[in-house]
Structures are given as structure tokens and as C-alpha cells.
Design a protein around this motif. Structure first.
Motif, PDB file in Angstrom:
ATOM      1  N   MET A 291      36.789 -64.588  28.816  1.00 21.27           N
ATOM      2  CA  MET A 291      36.625 -64.193  27.410  1.00 21.27           C
ATOM      3  C   MET A 291      36.561 -62.679  27.282  1.00 21.27           C
ATOM      4  SD  MET A 291      35.541 -66.995  25.307  1.00 21.27           S
ATOM      5  CE  MET A 291      33.962 -66.765  24.576  1.00 21.27           C
TER       6      MET A 291
ATOM      7  N   PHE B 109      34.359 -68.621  32.890  1.00 21.80           N
ATOM      8  CA  PHE B 109      34.831 -68.754  31.520  1.00 21.80           C
ATOM      9  C   PHE B 109      34.479 -67.510  30.703  1.00 21.80           C
ATOM     10  CE2 PHE B 109      33.789 -70.299  27.189  1.00 21.80           C
ATOM     11  CZ  PHE B 109      35.073 -70.639  26.810  1.00 21.80           C
ATOM     12  N   PHE B 110      33.252 -67.026  30.888  1.00 17.88           N
ATOM     13  CA  PHE B 110      32.808 -65.848  30.149  1.00 17.88           C
ATOM     14  C   PHE B 110      33.595 -64.622  30.563  1.00 17.88           C
ATOM     15  CE2 PHE B 110      28.393 -67.803  29.418  1.00 17.88           C
ATOM     16  CZ  PHE B 110      28.897 -68.453  28.318  1.00 17.88           C
TER      17      PHE B 110
ATOM     18  N   MET C 295      32.054 -59.500  21.782  1.00 11.43           N
ATOM     19  CA  MET C 295      32.230 -60.612  22.714  1.00 11.43           C
ATOM     20  C   MET C 295      31.121 -60.629  23.757  1.00 11.43           C
ATOM     21  SD  MET C 295      34.100 -63.128  23.253  1.00 11.43           S
ATOM     22  CE  MET C 295      35.718 -62.906  22.566  1.00 11.43           C
TER      23      MET C 295
ATOM     24  N   LEU D 201      39.862 -61.039  28.086  1.00  7.91           N
ATOM     25  CA  LEU D 201      40.771 -61.278  26.970  1.00  7.91           C
ATOM     26  C   LEU D 201      40.499 -60.304  25.831  1.00  7.91           C
ATOM     27  CD1 LEU D 201      42.862 -63.487  26.946  1.00  7.91           C
ATOM     28  CD2 LEU D 201      41.414 -64.793  25.446  1.00  7.91           C
ATOM     29  N   SER D 202      39.206 -60.071  25.550  1.00  6.54           N
ATOM     30  CA  SER D 202      38.895 -59.147  24.461  1.00  6.54           C
ATOM     31  C   SER D 202      39.218 -57.714  24.875  1.00  6.54           C
ATOM     32  CB  SER D 202      37.434 -59.276  24.054  1.00  6.54           C
ATOM     33  OG  SER D 202      36.603 -58.956  25.146  1.00  6.54           O
TER      34      SER D 202
ATOM     35  N   ILE E  95      24.873 -66.670  24.233  1.00  4.82           N
ATOM     36  CA  ILE E  95      25.095 -68.058  24.654  1.00  4.82           C
ATOM     37  C   ILE E  95      24.404 -68.317  25.983  1.00  4.82           C
ATOM     38  CG2 ILE E  95      26.847 -69.678  25.437  1.00  4.82           C
ATOM     39  CD1 ILE E  95      28.703 -68.487  23.348  1.00  4.82           C
TER      40      ILE E  95
ATOM     41  N   ALA F 179      42.731 -55.961  23.613  1.00  4.90           N
ATOM     42  CA  ALA F 179      42.817 -55.126  22.416  1.00  4.90           C
ATOM     43  C   ALA F 179      42.529 -53.668  22.766  1.00  4.90           C
ATOM     44  CB  ALA F 179      41.830 -55.613  21.356  1.00  4.90           C
TER      45      ALA F 179
ATOM     46  N   GLY G 290      39.306 -52.191  19.498  1.00  2.79           N
ATOM     47  CA  GLY G 290      39.195 -52.632  20.890  1.00  2.79           C
ATOM     48  C   GLY G 290      37.755 -52.625  21.371  1.00  2.79           C
TER      49      GLY G 290
ATOM     50  N   PRO H 136      31.652 -78.060  23.503  1.00  2.00           N
ATOM     51  CA  PRO H 136      32.419 -79.046  22.751  1.00  2.00           C
ATOM     52  C   PRO H 136      32.463 -80.384  23.484  1.00  2.00           C
ATOM     53  CG  PRO H 136      33.623 -76.993  22.932  1.00  2.00           C
ATOM     54  CD  PRO H 136      32.409 -76.847  23.777  1.00  2.00           C
TER      55      PRO H 136
ATOM     56  N   THR I 265      35.578 -55.252  19.630  1.00  3.44           N
ATOM     57  CA  THR I 265      35.821 -56.623  20.083  1.00  3.44           C
ATOM     58  C   THR I 265      35.096 -56.898  21.394  1.00  3.44           C
ATOM     59  OG1 THR I 265      38.011 -56.358  19.150  1.00  3.44           O
ATOM     60  CG2 THR I 265      37.628 -58.318  20.467  1.00  3.44           C
TER      61      THR I 265
ATOM     62  N   PHE J  94      22.458 -75.108  22.604  1.00  5.35           N
ATOM     63  CA  PHE J  94      23.868 -74.751  22.769  1.00  5.35           C
ATOM     64  C   PHE J  94      24.600 -75.974  23.300  1.00  5.35           C
ATOM     65  CE2 PHE J  94      27.092 -73.716  25.959  1.00  5.35           C
ATOM     66  CZ  PHE J  94      28.049 -73.206  25.118  1.00  5.35           C
TER      67      PHE J  94
ATOM     68  N   ALA K 135      26.357 -66.627  12.433  1.00  2.92           N
ATOM     69  CA  ALA K 135      27.339 -67.694  12.239  1.00  2.92           C
ATOM     70  C   ALA K 135      27.171 -68.793  13.279  1.00  2.92           C
ATOM     71  CB  ALA K 135      28.751 -67.126  12.277  1.00  2.92           C
ATOM     72  N   LEU K 136      26.951 -68.408  14.544  1.00  6.13           N
ATOM     73  CA  LEU K 136      26.853 -69.386  15.622  1.00  6.13           C
ATOM     74  C   LEU K 136      25.430 -69.881  15.806  1.00  6.13           C
ATOM     75  CD1 LEU K 136      29.085 -67.619  18.294  1.00  6.13           C
ATOM     76  CD2 LEU K 136      29.674 -69.648  17.007  1.00  6.13           C
TER      77      LEU K 136
END
Lengths: 129, 415
Positions: free
Chosen positions: B293, B289-290, B43, B296-297, B50, B300, B36, B208, B39, B205, B369-370
Motif C-alpha cells: 500500500m 500488504f501494508f 496512507m 503504491l502511494s 489499522i 504519486a 505525492g 473483508p 498521499t 477492525f 471515515a474508517l
């Protein structure tokens, strides 16, 4: 890319839930060592005991899944009511949630169930209740 | 006071003992908290990364660049249902852009437009990407550089010739290593000749569906595609070196008002926006939005906390006799409460500490990765520690109260 994070986070939540189930089941096995011994002494096979504990963890997980679907549905309704987003629960998401719940129950129930099944009836009977 | 500290230390020792005795159970509980906390940490690091990315991306255009457009609004306006005050406004025109370019305060001003379209050639086809209609000064505003070929010539611009500069990464993902210059591609169904490859500024950045795919001459875009003239038509203005943004804006407003014949005292029939305003809008847009996120994390972490509660409840039940003995020997309700609270906090505290390490590693991994920089602020790790101990208190409270409320006589009789 960014939106791939959301299902990953959901998966992590489910993983933690699974760990909690496993933990509780392991404690259940320890607490009921005497009962398991008694069952085995009365003729239950290892497979019977394994099935019993697996069924228990799956039942737990499905209960959680059903409550989760209800809570998710209520949340979606609240979102629709209080925000401009038209959130709506589709049939496939309910099916996905329930099968995920059952899957978690099986996956995290295997280890505690096999531990219960492997117990030696004589030592188990000797364990204090 | 000395006694209190001693009691706390003793409680901590008891907690570690309890954890050691029930290794599997405790480590699984701690694992839940670890996942938890990790995560949430990862995040938060990604979100922070970002965010800083967006800021640098927007600042590529230079802090002095500002934009003239029909109407500035936080969200795109529906062109079929415009508010009255917007409907009465004239569209931004090329004539106006030409006039602004000739102002002594202005280094660059030109008509730009944007639309969404697919790029295709033979049988390969891209996602819908942002297609810009601009001129040869594209990089002066958007940054990046031309890596191959050339920009549009004067003639191509004034004639609206069917030529295109592709975004390098988009072109490569479509056509691989093949030579691009001189090839024919279709953008939004129109055939165009590739004359150059433009490389985006590093570390951009792109949300989508917003990746820049290609740049075509503005005149070509205006003639060949349908443009949303309210939202996707604007004039970027770059003040000349040494001229302040305020002076340049003043000159632009004067020139436009004069061209449009606005009476003194009437409101402008156009809007100016600066980089700062764009940043503000973007922050307002993305912070929601952040937040989602991160919340949501946090789920856990919540589930991990419930796990702690379950374990502590069981622990209280199985130690009923011990509690009875303690009470019989003179332990007060408060002592018992404290004992179990400290045990719960020890579990979550250990989980929190490990979680921070894992979270840091995950954040580092995600940043590779990002391809963003995801720094973890020190304050965040402090918050993580406080939160994980807090979770111990919150979810340990119910079992601890249960333990404290036990009747010593009943508890001693319990098998």
C-alpha cells in the motif's frame, strides 16, 4: 473498505501525471508563442490552434499510456515469475489504461490549448523566440 | 565558511525569485509534490491506525487467553492435502474440552468452530460472514456484549437447538429496525430462531469477508454444517485469575497428553497458541500488504518528482544565457550545480511542507471515515521532509549537471 484505497491511490498517481502534462504543455505554449502568432497570421483559426495543442497533449498521454501498458505487462510477468500470485494482464485492463491515458491528455490539455488559442497574433508575433 | 553560508543563502534567494517569476509553472510542480507527499502521509497514518486497531482487537480476548488446536500454521492448511505429521493427529474433541474445563487452573474452556455462510430471511440476503459455533461464554473470549435477548441455555447447548445470536450491526443492515427476537432466519440454508443480539467490541477492525455474522450452539454447527476440522476447530482456554499462563498451559498439555495416551518423550499431537503468537502471525501476514500500500502511494510521489525534473530541465534551457553570464563572471561548475539543486530542493521542500499539512488533514479525515484512530507519528513528518528534499536532489541532479556542464561561450551565444 480497505481495498477501495487501492484504486484511489492509482487515481491520485494519474492525477499527478496529468498535472505534469499540463505543466509541460503550458511551458510549450509560452515557448512557442512566436510560432502560434505566425500560424495565426498565416490564417490559422483559434480552433485550429486549440486542436493542435490538444492533439499534442493527447499524443503525449497516449505515448505514456502505451509505455505504461508495456511496463505493467512486464511487472505482471515478473510477479508471476517471482511470487506465487498468478498476475495476468487482461484485455480490458489494457483498454482501460489506454483510454485513461487519452482521457488524461484531453482533460489536462484543455487549459493550455485554450490559452494558446486565445493568444493575440500581433502580440504573439512580437514575442521573442 | 562564512562565504559558503552566504552562497547558500544567495542560492536560496535566487530559487525563490525563480519560483516567483514562474508562478503557474512552479505552483503546478509544487502541487504534484504536495499530492505525492500527502498521499504517502495519509496512507502511512491509515496503515498505522489499522495496525493499532488490530492489536487492540486481538487483545480484547485478554492477554492470558490461549487456544488449543490441531495444528498451528501461518496460513490455513488445505484439508484435502495435509502434511503427514498433521494427518496422523486426531481432531480436537468435545471430550477434551470438557476435561480442560474441569482443570483447577482453567476458568473457561469450550469447543469452538467457525464456518462461512450467508444469513437470509425472506428475500434479504447477506454476504458470506463468519459464523461461530460456541457456547454461552462467547463474550468472555470475543469481548463485546449482549444488547438484547439472551445467550443459549444449558439445554439448548447440549441438544444443539436451532437458535442463533446475531451480530447486531449485521442484523441491522439486513433487517433494519425491525424487532429481531423470536424471528426466524436462515443461516447457511438452515432455519434458526433469533434469541439474542450481540454487539461487537468497539472499534473492531474486520478484514473483508471476515466480519462475524452470528453465533450458534457448537453442537448445532457440528451437526448442520461442514466444518474444516483442521483449521476451524479449536478450544479457547482462559486461565483462572491468579494462575499464570505458563502454569495453565502446562496443566492443559498434561491433561491432553494423558487423554491421548502419549508416551513421555513423544511430541504433542496438538498445538497451543498464545495471543502473542497470533499477533506475530498477523503482523507477518499484514506487513507485506501494508508495504505494498505504501509503495503504491509512493508512485504519486515518483510522478511528482519526474515533474520536478521536467520543469528543471526546461528551466535550464530557458536560462542558458544566464548560466553563460554567470560562468563568464567566474562561477564554477560547482556553483551552478548547487544553484539548480537548491532550486529543485526548494520546489520539493515547499511541496513537502504543504504535503505534510494536507496529509495530516487527510489522515484525520480517513480516521473519521474508517472509524479508526490514525495517529501520525512525529518521526513520519520528519521522514516526509527528508524524503521530499531528497527527491529534489535526486530529480534535480540531471538538469543541474546539464546546466553545470554548459560551455560558457556556447551558452552566451544562445538566444
Amino acid at each position: 473498505m480497505l481495498f477501495a484505497v487501492v484504486p484511489a491511490v492509482v487515481a491520485i498517481g494519474i492525477l499527478v501525471g496529468g498535472i505534469v502534462i499540463m505543466n509541460i504543455m503550458l511551458m510549450g505554449v509560452t515557448e512557442r508563442t512566436h510560432e502560434i502568432g505566425l500560424r495565426k497570421a498565416m490564417g490559422a483559426t483559434s480552433a485550429d490552434v486549440r486542436r493542435q495543442f490538444l492533439a499534442e497533449s493527447v499524443a503525449l498521454a497516449i505515448c505514456g499510456g502505451l509505455l505504461g501498458v508495456a511496463a505493467g505487462w512486464a511487472l505482471a510477468a515478473a510477479i508471476t515469475a517471482f511470487s506465487p500470485l498468478p498476475a495476468h494482464v487482461s484485455l480490458w485492463s489494457v483498454a482501460l489504461a489506454l483510454s485513461l491515458g487519452a482521457g488524461v491528455g484531453v482533460l489536462f490539455g484543455v487549459y493550455p490549448a485554450s490559452r494558446a488559442a486565445k493568444l493575440d497574433p500581433i502580440t504573439a508575433m512580437r514575442a521573442e523566440t | 565558511m562564512g562565504f559558503r553560508v552566504g552562497a547558500f543563502g544567495e542560492n536560496l534567494l535566487i530559487a525563490f525569485d525563480a519560483i516567483r517569476v514562474n508562478k503557474l509553472r512552479s505552483s503546478l510542480t509544487i502541487l504534484g509534490v504536495v499530492i505525492g507527499v500527502a498521499t504517502v502521509m495519509a496512507m502511512a497514518a491509515i496503515v498505522e491506525g489499522i495496525r493499532s486497531q488490530i492489536v487492540t482487537t486481538i487483545e480484547v480476548a485478554g492477554p492470558t487467553t490461549f487456544y488449543v488446536l490441531k495444528k498451528f500454521s501461518q496460513t490455513p492448511l488445505n484439508p484435502d492435502n495435509l502434511p503427514k505429521e498433521v494427518r496422523s493427529r486426531p481432531d480436537i474433541s468435545e471430550l477434551e474440552a470438557d476435561r480442560l474445563r474441569r482443570l483447577p487452573e482453567v476458568a473457561y474452556a469450550s469447543m469452538w468452530a467457525q464456518t462461512l455462510a450467508r444469513i437470509e430471511s425472506n428475500d434479504v440476503r447477506s454476504q458470506r460472514m463468519a459464523i461461530f459455533g460456541a457456547d454461552d461464554g462467547f463474550t468472555r473470549i470475543q469481548g463485546g456484549e449482549l444488547v438484547e435477548g439472551r445467550w443459549f441455555t444449558r439445554n439448548e447447548l447440549s441438544a444443539g437447538a436451532p437458535v442463533v445470536v446475531l451480530q447486531e450491526a449485521a442484523a441491522r443492515s439486513l433487517f433494519g429496525r425491525e424487532r429481531m427476537l423470536g424471528r426466524q432466519v436462515q443461516v447457511g440454508g438452515r432455519p434458526l430462531v433469533v434469541i439474542g443480539l450481540w454487539q461487537e467490541p468497539g472499534n473492531i477492525f474486520a478484514p473483508p469477508g471476515q466480519a462475524v455474522g452470528a453465533v450458534v450452539p457448537f453442537k448445532f454447527m457440528e451437526r448442520s454444517y461442514t466444518i474444516d476440522r483442521t483449521n476451524a476447530l479449536w478450544i479457547p482456554v482462559k486461565p483462572r485469575a491468579g494462575v499464570s499462563v505458563a502454569d495453565a498451559q502446562g496443566a492443559v498439555v498434561m491433561a491432553l497428553r494423558e487423554m491421548r495416551g502419549l508416551r513421555p518423550g513423544s511430541t504433542n499431537s496438538f498445538d497451543l497458541i498464545t495471543q502473542d503468537q497470533i499477533l506475530d502471525t498477523f503482523n507477518g501476514f499484514t506487513s507485506m500488504f501494508f508495504l505494498v500500500m505504501i509503495v503504491l502511494s509512493g508512485v504519486a510521489l515518483l510522478v511528482g518528482g519526474i515533474g520536478v525534473m521536467a520543469i528543471m530541465t526546461v528551466s535550464v534551457t530557458s536560462r542558458t544565457r544566464e548560466i553563460g553570464v554567470r560562468k563568464a563572471l567566474g562561477a564554477t561548475r560547482k556553483d551552478i550545480l548547487l544553484q539548480f539543486l537548491i532550486e529543485a530542493c526548494t520546489l520539493t521542500g515547499i511541496g513537502g511542507l504543504i504535503g505534510i499539512l494536507v496529509g495530516l488533514a487527510m489522515g484525520r479525515l480517513a480516521s473519521y471515515a474508517l472509524d479508526i484512530s490514525a495517529p501520525v507519528p512525529v518521526s513520519l513528518t520528519l521522514i516526509a521532509v527528508v524524503v521530499s528534499v531528497g527527491i529534489g536532489i535526486i530529480f534535480g541532479m540531471v538538469p543541474a549537471r546539464r546546466a553545470a556542464g554548459l560551455d560558457p561561450i556556447e551558452a552566451l551565444r544562445y538566444e
